[in-house]
Design a protein around this motif. Structure first.
Motif, mmCIF file in Angstrom:
data_model
loop_
_atom_site.group_PDB
_atom_site.id
_atom_site.type_symbol
_atom_site.label_atom_id
_atom_site.label_comp_id
_atom_site.label_asym_id
_atom_site.label_seq_id
_atom_site.Cartn_x
_atom_site.Cartn_y
_atom_site.Cartn_z
ATOM 1 N N ALA A 135 0.853 -1.449 -0.092
ATOM 2 C CA ALA A 135 0.050 0.249 0.075
ATOM 3 C C ALA A 135 0.884 1.464 -0.014
ATOM 4 O O ALA A 135 0.512 2.085 -0.339
ATOM 5 C CB ALA A 135 -0.817 0.112 1.153
ATOM 6 N N ILE A 136 1.892 1.160 0.609
ATOM 7 C CA ILE A 136 2.849 2.476 0.585
ATOM 8 C C ILE A 136 3.971 2.269 -0.194
ATOM 9 O O ILE A 136 4.865 3.055 -0.239
ATOM 10 C CB ILE A 136 3.433 2.567 2.014
ATOM 11 N N ASN A 137 3.984 1.184 -1.250
ATOM 12 C CA ASN A 137 4.989 1.025 -2.292
ATOM 13 C C ASN A 137 6.466 0.868 -1.651
ATOM 14 O O ASN A 137 7.411 1.492 -2.196
ATOM 15 C CB ASN A 137 4.797 2.162 -3.219
ATOM 16 N N GLU A 138 6.661 0.379 -0.484
ATOM 17 C CA GLU A 138 7.842 -0.192 0.014
ATOM 18 C C GLU A 138 8.178 -1.367 -0.145
ATOM 19 O O GLU A 138 7.366 -2.488 0.283
ATOM 20 C CB GLU A 138 7.959 0.234 1.570
ATOM 21 N N PRO A 139 9.507 -1.753 -0.675
ATOM 22 C CA PRO A 139 9.597 -3.131 -0.802
ATOM 23 C C PRO A 139 9.947 -4.004 0.619
ATOM 24 O O PRO A 139 10.427 -3.011 1.565
ATOM 25 C CB PRO A 139 11.193 -3.117 -1.448
ATOM 26 N N LEU A 140 9.585 -5.057 0.646
ATOM 27 C CA LEU A 140 9.647 -5.881 2.103
ATOM 28 C C LEU A 140 9.910 -7.300 1.565
ATOM 29 O O LEU A 140 9.175 -8.185 0.902
ATOM 30 C CB LEU A 140 8.275 -5.818 2.809
ATOM 31 N N ARG A 141 11.114 -7.636 2.032
ATOM 32 C CA ARG A 141 11.649 -9.026 1.722
ATOM 33 C C ARG A 141 10.994 -10.065 2.665
ATOM 34 O O ARG A 141 11.055 -9.861 3.907
ATOM 35 C CB ARG A 141 13.130 -8.951 2.260
ATOM 36 N N PRO A 142 10.362 -11.163 1.985
ATOM 37 C CA PRO A 142 9.589 -12.138 2.844
ATOM 38 C C PRO A 142 10.776 -13.094 3.230
ATOM 39 O O PRO A 142 11.775 -13.394 3.067
ATOM 40 C CB PRO A 142 8.693 -12.610 1.848
ATOM 41 N N LYS A 143 10.202 -13.996 4.205
ATOM 42 C CA LYS A 143 10.493 -15.296 4.605
ATOM 43 C C LYS A 143 12.107 -15.140 5.116
ATOM 44 O O LYS A 143 13.215 -15.726 4.479
ATOM 45 C CB LYS A 143 10.520 -16.504 3.671
ATOM 46 N N THR A 144 12.186 -14.244 5.962
ATOM 47 C CA THR A 144 13.644 -13.862 6.388
ATOM 48 C C THR A 144 13.951 -14.595 8.105
ATOM 49 O O THR A 144 13.088 -14.480 8.783
ATOM 50 C CB THR A 144 13.785 -12.403 6.825
ATOM 51 N N THR A 145 15.171 -14.947 7.978
ATOM 52 C CA THR A 145 15.404 -16.122 9.255
ATOM 53 C C THR A 145 16.435 -15.184 10.251
ATOM 54 O O THR A 145 17.360 -14.494 9.424
ATOM 55 C CB THR A 145 16.183 -17.330 8.874
ATOM 56 N N LEU A 146 16.080 -14.834 11.243
ATOM 57 C CA LEU A 146 16.855 -14.176 12.291
ATOM 58 C C LEU A 146 17.646 -15.093 13.318
ATOM 59 O O LEU A 146 17.162 -15.931 13.542
ATOM 60 C CB LEU A 146 16.109 -13.541 13.166
ATOM 61 N N VAL A 147 18.819 -14.514 13.409
ATOM 62 C CA VAL A 147 19.718 -15.507 14.505
ATOM 63 C C VAL A 147 19.730 -14.345 15.579
ATOM 64 O O VAL A 147 20.229 -13.448 15.657
ATOM 65 C CB VAL A 147 20.948 -15.940 14.088
ATOM 66 N N CYS A 148 18.941 -14.786 16.970
ATOM 67 C CA CYS A 148 19.100 -13.803 18.086
ATOM 68 C C CYS A 148 20.195 -14.342 18.857
ATOM 69 O O CYS A 148 20.116 -15.448 19.448
ATOM 70 C CB CYS A 148 17.484 -14.180 18.581
ATOM 71 N N VAL A 149 21.108 -13.277 19.224
ATOM 72 C CA VAL A 149 22.104 -13.383 20.012
ATOM 73 C C VAL A 149 22.030 -12.613 21.312
ATOM 74 O O VAL A 149 21.113 -11.717 21.537
ATOM 75 C CB VAL A 149 23.356 -12.955 19.611
ATOM 76 N N GLU A 150 22.715 -13.110 22.521
ATOM 77 C CA GLU A 150 22.528 -12.450 23.578
ATOM 78 C C GLU A 150 22.818 -10.778 23.568
ATOM 79 O O GLU A 150 22.133 -10.209 24.279
ATOM 80 C CB GLU A 150 23.247 -13.167 24.618
ATOM 81 N N GLY A 151 23.976 -10.463 23.090
ATOM 82 C CA GLY A 151 24.540 -8.985 23.233
ATOM 83 C C GLY A 151 24.949 -8.714 24.716
ATOM 84 O O GLY A 151 25.070 -9.693 25.751
#
Length: 254
Positions: A135-151
Protein backbone atom coordinates in the motif's frame (compact mmCIF):
# COMPACT_ATOMS: atom_id res chain seq x y z
CA UNK A 1 -9.80 -4.33 19.42
CA UNK A 2 -6.61 -3.82 21.45
CA UNK A 3 -3.37 -3.78 19.48
CA UNK A 4 0.23 -3.65 20.71
CA UNK A 5 3.11 -1.94 18.92
CA UNK A 6 6.67 -2.68 20.04
CA UNK A 7 9.52 -0.55 18.75
CA UNK A 8 12.01 2.18 19.47
CA UNK A 9 11.66 5.70 20.77
CA UNK A 10 10.68 7.13 17.37
CA UNK A 11 7.13 5.87 17.85
CA UNK A 12 6.22 8.05 20.82
CA UNK A 13 4.59 10.44 18.36
CA UNK A 14 3.09 7.82 16.07
CA UNK A 15 -0.23 9.56 16.73
CA UNK A 16 -1.04 13.14 17.58
CA UNK A 17 -2.28 12.34 21.07
CA UNK A 18 -0.70 9.51 23.03
CA UNK A 19 -1.23 9.11 26.76
CA UNK A 20 1.55 7.67 28.90
CA UNK A 21 0.54 4.87 31.23
CA UNK A 22 2.47 2.89 33.85
CA UNK A 23 1.48 -0.78 34.05
CA UNK A 24 2.41 -2.85 37.10
CA UNK A 25 3.06 -6.54 36.62
CA UNK A 26 4.43 -9.26 38.88
CA UNK A 27 7.74 -8.91 36.99
CA UNK A 28 8.03 -5.14 37.23
CA UNK A 29 6.58 -1.84 35.98
CA UNK A 30 6.25 -1.05 32.27
CA UNK A 31 5.68 2.27 30.49
CA UNK A 32 3.32 2.25 27.50
CA UNK A 33 1.69 4.96 25.39
CA UNK A 34 -2.00 4.71 24.49
CA UNK A 35 -3.97 6.13 21.58
CA UNK A 36 -7.21 5.34 19.79
CA UNK A 37 -7.27 5.15 16.00
CA UNK A 38 -9.17 3.29 13.30
CA UNK A 39 -11.56 2.09 16.01
CA UNK A 40 -8.69 0.33 17.80
CA UNK A 41 -6.99 0.89 21.14
CA UNK A 42 -3.28 1.01 20.30
CA UNK A 43 -0.61 0.58 22.96
CA UNK A 44 2.95 1.48 22.01
CA UNK A 45 5.59 -0.20 24.16
CA UNK A 46 9.21 1.05 23.87
CA UNK A 47 11.11 -2.22 24.34
CA UNK A 48 14.28 -0.55 25.61
CA UNK A 49 12.44 1.70 28.05
CA UNK A 50 11.00 5.20 27.89
CA UNK A 51 14.46 6.74 27.56
CA UNK A 52 15.95 3.92 25.45
CA UNK A 53 18.47 3.25 28.23
CA UNK A 54 18.18 -0.54 28.63
CA UNK A 55 20.40 -2.75 26.46
CA UNK A 56 18.88 -5.87 24.89
CA UNK A 57 20.11 -8.49 27.42
CA UNK A 58 18.69 -6.47 30.31
CA UNK A 59 15.25 -5.66 28.89
CA UNK A 60 12.51 -6.97 31.19
CA UNK A 61 10.83 -8.96 28.41
CA UNK A 62 8.50 -10.86 30.73
CA UNK A 63 7.16 -7.64 32.24
CA UNK A 64 6.84 -6.01 28.80
CA UNK A 65 4.82 -8.81 27.26
CA UNK A 66 2.71 -9.42 30.36
CA UNK A 67 1.84 -5.71 30.53
CA UNK A 68 0.38 -5.89 27.03
CA UNK A 69 -1.52 -9.05 27.95
CA UNK A 70 -2.96 -7.42 31.07
CA UNK A 71 -4.09 -4.44 28.97
CA UNK A 72 -6.15 -6.85 26.86
CA UNK A 73 -3.89 -6.76 23.80
CA UNK A 74 -4.46 -9.71 21.46
CA UNK A 75 -2.17 -8.86 18.51
CA UNK A 76 1.28 -7.27 18.39
CA UNK A 77 3.08 -5.57 15.50
CA UNK A 78 6.78 -5.04 16.07
CA UNK A 79 9.68 -3.31 14.35
CA UNK A 80 13.32 -3.94 15.15
CA UNK A 81 16.77 -2.84 13.96
CA UNK A 82 19.05 -5.69 12.86
CA UNK A 83 22.36 -6.37 11.19
CA UNK A 84 22.24 -7.89 7.71
CA UNK A 85 24.05 -11.17 7.05
CA UNK A 86 22.52 -12.11 3.71
CA UNK A 87 24.12 -9.86 1.05
CA UNK A 88 20.74 -9.57 -0.66
CA UNK A 89 19.57 -7.49 2.31
CA UNK A 90 20.81 -3.95 1.89
CA UNK A 91 21.30 -1.39 4.63
CA UNK A 92 18.08 0.58 4.97
CA UNK A 93 15.85 -2.20 3.66
CA UNK A 94 12.91 -3.84 5.42
CA UNK A 95 12.44 -7.59 5.92
CA UNK A 96 9.64 -9.72 7.34
CA UNK A 97 10.75 -12.30 9.90
CA UNK A 98 9.58 -15.85 9.24
CA UNK A 99 11.87 -18.01 11.40
CA UNK A 100 14.56 -17.61 14.04
CA UNK A 101 17.41 -19.45 15.74
CA UNK A 102 17.70 -18.41 19.37
CA UNK A 103 21.19 -18.41 20.92
CA UNK A 104 20.32 -16.32 23.96
CA UNK A 105 20.68 -17.59 27.53
CA UNK A 106 18.37 -15.10 29.25
CA UNK A 107 15.13 -16.09 31.00
CA UNK A 108 12.57 -16.25 28.17
CA UNK A 109 9.62 -18.19 29.54
CA UNK A 110 6.95 -17.85 32.19
CA UNK A 111 7.60 -21.54 32.88
CA UNK A 112 3.96 -22.59 33.11
CA UNK A 113 3.54 -24.78 30.01
CA UNK A 114 5.12 -25.63 26.65
CA UNK A 115 4.16 -23.99 23.36
CA UNK A 116 4.63 -24.91 19.71
CA UNK A 117 6.98 -22.50 17.94
CA UNK A 118 7.28 -24.40 14.66
CA UNK A 119 5.94 -21.24 13.04
CA UNK A 120 6.92 -18.52 15.54
CA UNK A 121 5.21 -15.56 13.89
CA UNK A 122 1.49 -15.04 13.28
CA UNK A 123 0.71 -15.75 9.60
CA UNK A 124 -2.23 -13.34 9.60
CA UNK A 125 -0.10 -10.47 10.88
CA UNK A 126 2.65 -11.36 8.43
CA UNK A 127 0.10 -10.93 5.64
CA UNK A 128 -0.96 -7.60 7.14
CA UNK A 129 2.64 -6.36 6.87
CA UNK A 130 2.89 -7.60 3.27
CA UNK A 131 -0.27 -5.75 2.28
CA UNK A 132 0.76 -2.62 4.21
CA UNK A 133 4.13 -2.53 2.41
CA UNK A 134 2.36 -2.82 -0.94
CA UNK A 135 0.00 0.00 0.00
CA UNK A 136 2.89 2.41 0.69
CA UNK A 137 4.97 1.05 -2.21
CA UNK A 138 7.86 -0.06 0.02
CA UNK A 139 9.80 -3.27 -0.76
CA UNK A 140 9.54 -5.87 1.99
CA UNK A 141 11.69 -8.99 1.84
CA UNK A 142 9.67 -12.06 2.86
CA UNK A 143 10.71 -15.28 4.63
CA UNK A 144 13.64 -13.84 6.56
CA UNK A 145 15.46 -15.89 9.22
CA UNK A 146 16.88 -14.18 12.30
CA UNK A 147 19.67 -15.42 14.53
CA UNK A 148 19.00 -13.95 17.97
CA UNK A 149 22.14 -13.41 20.06
CA UNK A 150 22.58 -12.39 23.70
CA UNK A 151 24.46 -9.13 23.30
CA UNK A 152 25.25 -6.48 24.23
CA UNK A 153 28.54 -7.12 22.45
CA UNK A 154 28.53 -7.42 18.69
CA UNK A 155 29.63 -10.57 16.90
CA UNK A 156 33.07 -11.68 15.75
CA UNK A 157 33.82 -12.10 12.07
CA UNK A 158 34.04 -15.89 12.56
CA UNK A 159 30.61 -15.99 14.22
CA UNK A 160 29.02 -14.06 11.37
CA UNK A 161 30.69 -16.34 8.81
CA UNK A 162 29.25 -19.33 10.65
CA UNK A 163 25.77 -17.80 10.78
CA UNK A 164 25.98 -17.08 7.06
CA UNK A 165 26.90 -20.71 6.29
CA UNK A 166 23.95 -21.83 8.41
CA UNK A 167 21.58 -19.78 6.27
CA UNK A 168 20.83 -16.91 8.65
CA UNK A 169 19.66 -13.67 7.00
CA UNK A 170 19.77 -11.10 9.79
CA UNK A 171 21.08 -10.85 13.33
CA UNK A 172 19.48 -9.18 16.34
CA UNK A 173 19.08 -9.39 20.10
CA UNK A 174 15.36 -9.11 20.95
CA UNK A 175 12.73 -10.67 18.70
CA UNK A 176 13.06 -14.37 19.51
CA UNK A 177 12.45 -13.64 23.19
CA UNK A 178 9.39 -11.51 22.44
CA UNK A 179 7.98 -14.10 20.03
CA UNK A 180 8.28 -16.95 22.53
CA UNK A 181 6.67 -14.97 25.36
CA UNK A 182 3.87 -13.71 23.11
CA UNK A 183 3.05 -17.29 22.13
CA UNK A 184 3.01 -18.38 25.80
CA UNK A 185 0.52 -15.59 26.49
CA UNK A 186 -1.61 -16.42 23.47
CA UNK A 187 -0.92 -13.15 21.64
CA UNK A 188 -0.32 -12.90 17.89
CA UNK A 189 3.11 -11.41 17.08
CA UNK A 190 4.89 -10.40 13.89
CA UNK A 191 8.05 -8.39 13.17
CA UNK A 192 9.41 -6.21 10.41
CA UNK A 193 13.16 -5.58 10.67
CA UNK A 194 15.18 -2.60 9.47
CA UNK A 195 18.76 -3.41 8.45
CA UNK A 196 20.85 -0.61 9.93
CA UNK A 197 24.23 -2.15 9.13
CA UNK A 198 25.95 -5.15 7.63
CA UNK A 199 27.01 -7.66 10.28
CA UNK A 200 30.64 -7.51 11.44
CA UNK A 201 33.19 -8.83 8.99
CA UNK A 202 30.93 -8.40 5.92
CA UNK A 203 32.04 -4.85 5.15
CA UNK A 204 35.17 -2.78 5.37
CA UNK A 205 33.29 -0.14 7.37
CA UNK A 206 33.50 -0.58 11.16
CA UNK A 207 30.31 -0.69 13.22
CA UNK A 208 29.14 2.82 14.01
CA UNK A 209 26.37 3.96 16.33
CA UNK A 210 26.24 7.21 14.36
CA UNK A 211 25.65 5.34 11.10
CA UNK A 212 23.02 3.16 12.80
CA UNK A 213 21.14 6.25 13.98
CA UNK A 214 21.39 7.87 10.56
CA UNK A 215 19.70 4.86 8.94
CA UNK A 216 16.98 4.82 11.60
CA UNK A 217 16.36 8.53 11.07
CA UNK A 218 16.35 8.21 7.28
CA UNK A 219 13.77 5.42 7.38
CA UNK A 220 11.72 6.76 10.29
CA UNK A 221 8.83 8.13 8.21
CA UNK A 222 8.74 5.02 6.03
CA UNK A 223 8.51 2.74 9.04
CA UNK A 224 5.84 4.96 10.60
CA UNK A 225 3.82 4.87 7.39
CA UNK A 226 4.12 1.09 7.27
CA UNK A 227 2.93 0.71 10.85
CA UNK A 228 0.02 3.13 10.40
CA UNK A 229 -1.11 1.24 7.31
CA UNK A 230 -0.73 -2.08 9.13
CA UNK A 231 -2.83 -0.78 12.03
CA UNK A 232 -5.58 0.07 9.54
CA UNK A 233 -5.47 -3.43 8.06
CA UNK A 234 -5.32 -5.49 11.26
CA UNK A 235 -8.51 -7.41 12.01
CA UNK A 236 -9.57 -9.79 14.73
CA UNK A 237 -8.21 -13.34 14.48
CA UNK A 238 -9.68 -15.53 11.78
CA UNK A 239 -7.74 -18.77 11.37
CA UNK A 240 -4.40 -18.40 13.19
CA UNK A 241 -3.71 -20.68 16.15
CA UNK A 242 -1.42 -18.38 18.15
CA UNK A 243 -3.82 -18.34 21.12
CA UNK A 244 -4.66 -22.03 21.37
CA UNK A 245 -1.93 -23.27 23.74
CA UNK A 246 -2.63 -20.45 26.19
CA UNK A 247 -6.36 -21.11 26.17
CA UNK A 248 -5.84 -24.85 26.69
CA UNK A 249 -3.52 -24.11 29.62
CA UNK A 250 -6.08 -21.79 31.21
CA UNK A 251 -8.82 -24.41 30.88
CA UNK A 252 -6.52 -27.02 32.44
CA UNK A 253 -5.80 -24.90 35.51
CA UNK A 254 -7.16 -26.49 38.73
Amino acid sequence: MKLGIIGGTGFYHLFEHMVEKNIRTEYGDVTVFHATTEGKDVYFLPRHGKHHDTLAPFVNYRANMLALKELGVTRILSVSAVGAINPEIKVGSLSLLDQFVDLTTRVKTYGKYSVDLTEPFCPELQEVFVQAAKAINEPLRPKTTLVCVEGPRYETKAEVQLFSKLGMDVIGMTNATEAALARELGMCYSVVTLATNMAPGLTEHPLSLKAHREVVERKRETVKSLMLEAIKLVEERKRCTCHEAYERAMIAKP
